[in-house]
Design a protein around this motif. Structure first.
Motif, short mmCIF file in Angstrom:
data_model
loop_
_atom_site.label_atom_id
_atom_site.label_comp_id
_atom_site.label_asym_id
_atom_site.label_seq_id
_atom_site.Cartn_x
_atom_site.Cartn_y
_atom_site.Cartn_z
N GLN A 366 -5.94 1.53 1.41
CA GLN A 366 -4.50 1.75 1.20
C GLN A 366 -4.17 3.24 1.17
N ASP A 367 -5.02 4.02 0.47
CA ASP A 367 -4.78 5.48 0.40
C ASP A 367 -4.82 6.11 1.80
N LEU A 368 -5.79 5.67 2.63
CA LEU A 368 -5.91 6.20 3.99
C LEU A 368 -4.73 5.77 4.86
N ALA A 369 -4.35 4.49 4.73
CA ALA A 369 -3.27 3.96 5.58
C ALA A 369 -1.92 4.57 5.22
N VAL A 370 -1.63 4.62 3.91
CA VAL A 370 -0.31 5.09 3.46
C VAL A 370 -0.24 6.61 3.46
N GLY A 371 -1.41 7.27 3.23
CA GLY A 371 -1.43 8.73 3.21
C GLY A 371 -1.17 9.30 1.83
N SER A 372 -1.06 8.40 0.83
CA SER A 372 -0.89 8.87 -0.55
C SER A 372 -1.52 7.85 -1.49
N ASP A 373 -1.76 8.26 -2.74
CA ASP A 373 -2.39 7.33 -3.68
C ASP A 373 -1.35 6.50 -4.41
N THR A 465 5.73 -3.24 -5.19
CA THR A 465 4.52 -3.66 -4.46
C THR A 465 3.34 -3.67 -5.42
N TYR A 466 2.31 -4.42 -5.03
CA TYR A 466 1.05 -4.35 -5.77
C TYR A 466 0.33 -3.08 -5.36
N ASN A 467 -0.42 -2.49 -6.30
CA ASN A 467 -1.11 -1.22 -6.01
C ASN A 467 -2.01 -1.29 -4.79
N LEU A 468 -2.64 -2.46 -4.58
CA LEU A 468 -3.59 -2.60 -3.46
C LEU A 468 -2.93 -3.22 -2.23
N SER A 469 -1.60 -3.28 -2.23
CA SER A 469 -0.86 -3.83 -1.07
C SER A 469 0.36 -2.97 -0.78
N ARG A 470 0.16 -1.66 -0.69
CA ARG A 470 1.30 -0.75 -0.51
C ARG A 470 1.71 -0.59 0.95
N TRP A 471 0.79 -0.88 1.87
CA TRP A 471 1.07 -0.70 3.31
C TRP A 471 2.01 -1.79 3.81
N THR A 472 2.94 -1.39 4.66
CA THR A 472 3.85 -2.34 5.32
C THR A 472 3.59 -2.27 6.81
#
Length: 592
Positions: A366-373, A465-472
Motif C-alpha cells: 500500500q505504501d508503494l502503491a499510494v506513495g505515502s504511509d 478506508t482501512y489502513n491496508l486498503s488505501r489504494w483505489t
C-alpha cells in the motif's frame, strides 16, 4: 417462468434467449434436444438452469463435438458460434444420414456467407430455422461481462503474435453484440497512449461495426446514439491494481484460495470433501463479495447464530400449527445455514493466509502503491519500504509483486538497479516476469532523467478506508470522471461523439417526475460501459458496482477478454516471451 438469475446482465441475456430460441421452441409441443458448443455451454450455464430448459420441453443438452447416438424422431436445436469448426460438426450430423428429424440453428453472431452457403448446400432440407441472435459475450455477473478469451492477452501483447488483428476484430464483434443486447448505440472513446495503439484500433473497429450493425438491423428503431458511453482502455493503464493483495472478500478469495471455475472446494467438519459454486445464485455471496474481510469475518458468525436461534425457537407457544410451519421452513433453514457455513469456511481460509503472510506484505504494498504511509507521510525512499519484503522468506511470486510495485512507484528503474533486484528475488532465469511489462507499454528500464511522472489522482483523503486498503483502482477515477463529464478529451479522444445530453450523473434526474427505485432509475438513465483490453481484476469489477451505487442514475458495466488474478497475470506476462514455434497452451481459467 423462473429465470436463471434475477440480476442485471444475466437476466437480460436469458430474456433475449427466451424471446428467440425458446419462443421458437414453444411453437412445437414435442420434446427437443439442445446441442451446444463450448462457448454456448458457458453462456447458457451462466444465465439459466437445466430446470428452466426442462420447462421449455428441452429434454437433453448435448456437446456438438462429442459422438452422439441418432434420435431421428426428435427435433434438434443448435446454438453455436459461427465458426468453420462448428458448421462442419453440424453438417456431419446430417451427412450421410441425418441424426435428427430436423434442425433449428441459432448462431451467437453474424455467420459469414461462405459458412452459411456450405450449410445450405449440404443440409438445406433439414434446417427449419436459421437465425443470428447477437450474443457472443459471457454475462459473468450483474454488471460484469467477459469475452471468454484469456488467450487474447498473448495475441495482443506478445512480440511474436501472428493474430493480433484477428483477435481485435473478434473482440470488436463481441462488444457489438453486448451493445445490441443492451439495446445501446454508445459514443465510443479510448485512452490515448503514445506507445500503444490497441485501444485506438479497437475503438475504430467497434465504432465501424456498430454503425454497420444498426444500418443492417431492420428490427432496430434506434438509428441514433443512445444515452451510453463505451470507454476502451489497455491493461498497462493501471499495472498496480491487478498486483496488490486485495482485502475485499471476492478479490482476496480468488487471489489466495485455489478457486477453479468459480468452484470452492473445502472439507466439512466430518472430514468429507465438499464444493460450492460462488455465483449470483448465492445471495449471501452477492451481499458479502465486495465487503472488507474484517466485516465479512465479523458478520457471518452473527448470521449463523441468528439462524440457529430462529430454528430452535418457534414464535410463541409450541402448537401443532407452529411445528408444521417449522417443518415447512426446514429446507430453507438448511440452505441458509449451508450458505453461511460455506462462507464461514472461505472467510477463515482467507484470514489464515492473511495472518500468516499477507498482513505484513499489505503495508509495504500500500505504501508503494499510494506513495505515502498510513499517516499520509510521503514515501521518500521506496527501497526502504521494499527491502524488508525481499529479506523475509515470502514466496517468489509475492516478492515479484512487491518488486514490480516498487518499479511502478518510480515510473521505471535503471538497468543496474533492476539486475540487483532480480538477484535478490533469485529469478535470474525468469526475469521475464518483470521485463515483459514493457510489452504492455509500462516503463520498466529507464534513465533517471526520463522517470515518468505519475498521473494525477482524485483526492480521496476524506474517504474512510482501512489502513491496508488505501489504494483505489485507477479505473474508478475514470468511471467517476466520465459520469461527471470531466474526462479530458485530449487523453480520452472521441472515436464517435456521445449524445449532447450525456452526463451520467444527471442525465435523467431532471426529467423524472416520480421517485423511482434505484434499479428503475438506472433503467431509464444512462449507461457507462468500460472495456479493459488484456484482462480486468476483481477490484476493478467492484468499482463498477460502487460507482453505480453512488450515482444511481448511471449504470456502470465493466468487461474484458477475461478476469485476472495476480498469479494468472504474472504467468501471462512471463509467457509473452515464448516464440510462435514453441508449444504454448493457455489453460481455460475459471474466471475467463
Amino acid at each position: 417462468m423462473a429465470t436463471g438469475s434475477d440480476h442485471g446482465l444475466k437476466k437480460i441475456v436469458w430474456k433475449k434467449i427466451r424471446e428467440t430460441i425458446i419462443a421458437d421452441c414453444r411453437k412445437s409441443e414435442v420434446w427437443k434436444i439442445l446441442i451446444l458448443d463450448h462457448f454456448t455451454t458457458k453462456l447458457l450455464s451462466s444465465c439459466c438452469k437445466m430446470s428452466d430448459l426442462m420447462l421449455e420441453k428441452i429434454t437433453i443438452v448435448e456437446d456438438l463435438f462429442k459422438s452422439r447416438e441418432p434420435v431421428q424422431e426428435m427435433k434438434a436445436i443448435y446454438f453455436m458460434s459461427p465458426t468453420a469448426k462448428c458448421v462442419d460438426a453440424f453438417i456431419s450430423d446430417f451427412r450421410p444420414k441425418p441424426k435428427y428429424k430436423s434442425a433449428n440453428v441459432y448462431f451467437t453472431d453474424y455467420c459469414p456467407d461462405d459458412l452459411f452457403n456450405n450449410m445450405k448446400l449440404h443440409c438445406a432440407k433439414h434446417i427449419r430455422v436459421c437465425k443470428e441472435i447477437n450474443i457472443s459475450f459471457l454475462p459473468q455477473e450483474a454488471q460484469v461481462f467477459t469475452c471468454g478469451n484469456p488467450g487474447a492477452f498473448r495475441s495482443i501483447y506478445s512480440p511474436h503474435t501472428q493474430d493480433k488483428k484477428k483477435t481485435l476484430e473478434a473482440l470488436a464483434d463481441q462488444l457489438v453484440t453486448l451493445c445490441a443486447t443492451l439495446d445501446e448505440y454508445p459514443g465510443v472513446r479510448y485512452k490515448k497512449d503514445g506507445n500503444m495503439e490497441n485501444a485506438k484500433t479497437l475503438a475504430e473497429l467497434v465504432d465501424n461495426k456498430l454503425s454497420r450493425h444498426y444500418e443492417l438491423d431492420e428490427g432496430s428503431k434506434k438509428k441514433g446514439k443512445t444515452q451510453a458511453q463505451l470507454l476502451i482502455v489497455e491493461r498497462g493503464f493501471d499495472a498496480v491494481s491487478p498486483l496488490l493483495h486485495e482485502l475485499t472478500y471476492q478479490a482476496m478469495a480468488y487471489d489466495l484460495v485455489d478457486i477453479q471455475n468459480d468452484t470452492y472446494k473445502y472439507k466439512s467438519k466430518d472430514g468429507s470433501e465438499k464444493q460450492a459454486l460462488l455465483n449470483e445464485q448465492d445471495m449471501l455471496w452477492v451481499r458479502l463479495r465486495h465487503k472488507h474481510i474484517a466485516e465479512v469475518s465479523a458478520q457471518i458468525p452473527v448470521m449463523v447464530k441468528e439462524i440457529s436461534a430462529r430454528k430452535k425457537q418457534p414464535d410463541g407457544k409450541i402448537t401443532i400449527n407452529n411445528l408444521a410451519q417449522m417443518m415447512k421452513k426446514m429446507p430453507a433453514f438448511r440452505k441458509q445455514l449451508t450458505e453461511k457455513t460455506i462462507h464461514l469456511q472461505l472467510a477463515e481460509d482467507c484470514m489464515n493466509h492473511f495472518s500468516n503472510n499477507v498482513e505484513k506484505l499489505c503495508k509495504a504494498e500500500q505504501d508503494l502503491a499510494v506513495g505515502s504511509d498510513v499517516d499520509g507521510v510521503k514515501v521518500k525512499d521506496p527501497m526502504r519500504t521494499l527491502l524488508p519484503v525481499l529479506l523475509h522468506p515470502y514466496s517468489t511470486h509475492d516478492k515479484i509483486r512487491a518488486v514490480l510495485l516498487y518499479i511502478f512507484s518510480l515510473g521505471g528503474t535503471t538497468d543496474e538497479n533492476l539486475s540487483k533486484l532480480i538477484q535478490h528475488v533469485k529469478i535470474e532465469d525468469e526475469r521475464e516476469f518483470i521485463l515483459n511489462w514493457k510489452e504492455l507499454g509500462v516503463p520498466i528500464i529507464t534513465s533517471p532523467s526520463l522517470f515518468s511522472r505519475k498521473p494525477a489522482r482524485r483526492d480521496r483523503s476524506q474517504e474512510e478506508t482501512y489502513n491496508l486498503s488505501r489504494w483505489t483502482p485507477v479505473i474508478k477515477d475514470v468511471m467517476e470522471d466520465a459520469v461527471e463529464n470531466k474526462l479530458d478529451t485530449k487523453e480520452w479522444p472521441h472515436q464517435s461523439e456521445c449524445p449532447a445530453a450525456w452526463n451520467g450523473s444527471g442525465a435523467v434526474s431532471a426529467r423524472q417526475k416520480h421517485k423511482a427505485s434505484a434499479a428503475d432509475e438506472r433503467r431509464t438513465g444512462s449507461r457507462l460501459i468500460i472495456f479493459i483490453l488484456g484482462g480486468m481484476c476483481y477490484s476493478e469489477m467492484r468499482s463498477a458496482y460502487e460507482v453505480t451505487q453512488t450515482v444511481k442514475s448511471c449504470e456502470v458495466i465493466i468487461g474484458s477478454s477475461h478476469i485476472l488474478t495476480p498469479t494468472s497475470l504474472l504467468d501471462d506476462i512471463k509467457g509473452l516471451s515464448k516464440g510462435p514455434m514453441e508449444t504454448f497452451t493457455i489453460e481455460e481459467r475459471s474466471n475467463a
